[in-house]
Scaffold this active site. Sequence first.
Site, mmCIF file in Angstrom:
data_model
loop_
_atom_site.group_PDB
_atom_site.id
_atom_site.type_symbol
_atom_site.label_atom_id
_atom_site.label_comp_id
_atom_site.label_asym_id
_atom_site.label_seq_id
_atom_site.Cartn_x
_atom_site.Cartn_y
_atom_site.Cartn_z
ATOM 1 N N GLN A 40 0.800 -1.219 0.000
ATOM 2 C CA GLN A 40 0.000 0.000 0.000
ATOM 3 C C GLN A 40 0.839 1.279 0.000
ATOM 4 O O GLN A 40 0.331 2.331 -0.328
ATOM 5 C CB GLN A 40 -0.965 -0.016 1.187
ATOM 6 C CG GLN A 40 -2.009 -1.128 1.049
ATOM 7 C CD GLN A 40 -2.943 -1.208 2.238
ATOM 8 O OE1 GLN A 40 -2.638 -1.883 3.214
ATOM 9 N NE2 GLN A 40 -4.065 -0.524 2.172
ATOM 10 N N HIS A 144 1.049 -9.394 4.366
ATOM 11 C CA HIS A 144 -0.162 -8.556 4.371
ATOM 12 C C HIS A 144 -0.734 -8.554 2.947
ATOM 13 O O HIS A 144 -0.464 -7.640 2.158
ATOM 14 C CB HIS A 144 0.223 -7.146 4.830
ATOM 15 C CG HIS A 144 -0.923 -6.239 5.163
ATOM 16 N ND1 HIS A 144 -1.044 -5.582 6.362
ATOM 17 C CD2 HIS A 144 -2.005 -5.845 4.457
ATOM 18 C CE1 HIS A 144 -2.130 -4.839 6.385
ATOM 19 N NE2 HIS A 144 -2.739 -4.987 5.224
ATOM 20 N N ASN A 188 -1.891 -10.824 7.849
ATOM 21 C CA ASN A 188 -2.966 -9.832 7.924
ATOM 22 C C ASN A 188 -3.954 -10.055 6.781
ATOM 23 O O ASN A 188 -3.615 -9.880 5.603
ATOM 24 C CB ASN A 188 -2.392 -8.418 7.815
ATOM 25 C CG ASN A 188 -3.458 -7.351 8.053
ATOM 26 O OD1 ASN A 188 -3.598 -6.861 9.164
ATOM 27 N ND2 ASN A 188 -4.225 -6.998 7.030
ATOM 28 N N GLU A 389 -4.932 -2.130 14.056
ATOM 29 C CA GLU A 389 -5.506 -1.187 13.091
ATOM 30 C C GLU A 389 -6.814 -0.651 13.635
ATOM 31 O O GLU A 389 -7.621 -1.404 14.192
ATOM 32 C CB GLU A 389 -5.803 -1.855 11.746
ATOM 33 C CG GLU A 389 -4.582 -2.197 10.944
ATOM 34 C CD GLU A 389 -4.912 -2.831 9.597
ATOM 35 O OE1 GLU A 389 -6.011 -2.553 9.056
ATOM 36 O OE2 GLU A 389 -4.079 -3.605 9.105
HETATM 37 C C1 BGC Z 1 -6.390 -3.831 6.042
HETATM 38 C C2 BGC Z 1 -5.703 -2.675 5.353
HETATM 39 C C3 BGC Z 1 -6.750 -1.777 4.732
HETATM 40 C C4 BGC Z 1 -7.720 -1.328 5.808
HETATM 41 C C5 BGC Z 1 -8.814 -0.394 5.336
HETATM 42 C C6 BGC Z 1 -7.523 -3.363 6.919
HETATM 43 O O1 BGC Z 1 -8.308 -4.364 7.380
HETATM 44 O O2 BGC Z 1 -5.462 -4.556 6.796
HETATM 45 O O3 BGC Z 1 -4.798 -3.157 4.430
HETATM 46 O O4 BGC Z 1 -6.197 -0.696 4.076
HETATM 47 O O5 BGC Z 1 -8.355 -2.454 6.322
HETATM 48 O O6 BGC Z 1 -9.604 -1.036 4.394
#
Ligand code: BGC
Length: 485
Positions: A40, A144, A188, A389
């Site tokens: 990303q 990921h 991930n 996250e």
């Molecule tokens: C993922 C990311 C993604 C984010 C928002 C997460 O669950 O790990 O890669 O950018 O969601 O969609």
Amino acid sequence: MFNLVFTILLVSGIPVNDGKEDAHKFPANFLFGASTSAYQIEGGNEKLYGKGENMWDFSIKKNPFIIANKSNAEISCDSYHKYRNDIELLKYLGVNFYRFSISWSRLLPDGYSNKVNTHAVRYYNDVINLLLMNGIEPMVTLHHKDLPQKLQEIGGWTNPYLAYYYEDYARIVFTYFGDRVKYWITFNEICVGYGGNIEPPFLNQPEHAGYLCRNVILLAHAKAYHLYDQVFRNIQRGQVGYLIEGRWLQSATEQPEDLKAAERARQFFFGLQGNAVFHPDGDFPEVMKRRIAEISKKQGYLRSRLPDLSKEEVTFIQGTYDFLAVNYYSTVLIKDSNTTKDDVGVDKFQNEEWKKSASEWLRVYPDGLRNILRWVKDTFDNPEVFITENGFSDHGELNDTDRVSYLKLHLEALLQAIYEDKIPVKGYSVWSLLDNFEWMAGYTEKFGLFHVNFNDPQRTRTTKLSAKWYKKVIAERTPSVVDYY
Ligand code: BGC
């Protein structure tokens, strides 16, 4: 004496708060971070850097229209060249750790262990060393979403041999970087494109490929964990975590059948991902095994579509964690249904009154974070947790008050989880440090604390309001900050 106890608690990682507990402040040893992932943000796809093709490169090349506005991640944030700049941003925030991922096909261009790309070794060494020089702990996700295309071609995560190739990859990663990296996360969100058709490899087979993927990931994770235990742990002294995609699943009503359906949905979602690792009995959840076996039989299959874990595999996988990593964004409401065709038998929807973001799936429901943590505490033997996250999407506004409000509400929920529910949460990381390549949405949905100008060849970064706010939150260890403009 108090100092001694305090020091022991700090070292043991149990939240402490100077003896004076203030439920508005995070414990003294609580860790704040920011997250990204390789595909990303890195770019750096030029031939001279030796990165191999991964499944995203391949799928986008084959059909550029799959990504919004036909964009791609060839340059993205250009963090391959601008990582020093990114580390400056992390320093500005004052984070304790930076969660990023290693690109498997950058390190091992074909995915297999016979060819290591020295450019990749240099790049990740540079990132790790500079982080440490600045007092920022690297937290590294081994994989990921960006599987090397050569491995996708042999079936990707439906092929049990991937567990062996992943173990080889993990061995190489631990060998090169494990002397300095103390927090590892094995995977991930890998299986989305197996059960669904919303991202590569677009298999759309929830009833087969979706389950196979989970099965192989569990075995691969456990192999990497045991490898770390047997070969690296004594010398490197790090921790290996297992990550759960967290979307809270809440009963839409108080009706007994809906309450039961919501718990079934949680077992089919979190249980499928994590029961084998965290539950004291291991294996897939009983309700899943029973229900899928029954439905499979009615459908005329000679065996359950949920692949069996053998007794040896159950034992091999059970307990393979040092911490649980949770990604949380939003909540889905659940109602019992006997008309849906899937195995779980529920209807899923969101409450239209919850505040919207730029992503169609993300509406704001902070209690979901607390609920998920309570659920894992009760169901999964109370593991130590990192929120790896949590974030909000918009269209890239610099004055991103909606993001500030989202993060504040979620940090408040987290404080309640820590102090009222007594959940051992060790840290929290915002998704994301930067606006970046949001997979199928390309650059149309922005999650960054820092704006990136994707029209500028320099990919200039600009501080958003949320970055100023988060900096103050970290400094004062509370989401209730003022004067951060
Ligand atoms: C993922 C990311 C993604 C984010 C928002 C997460 O669950 O790990 O890669 O950018 O969601 O969609």
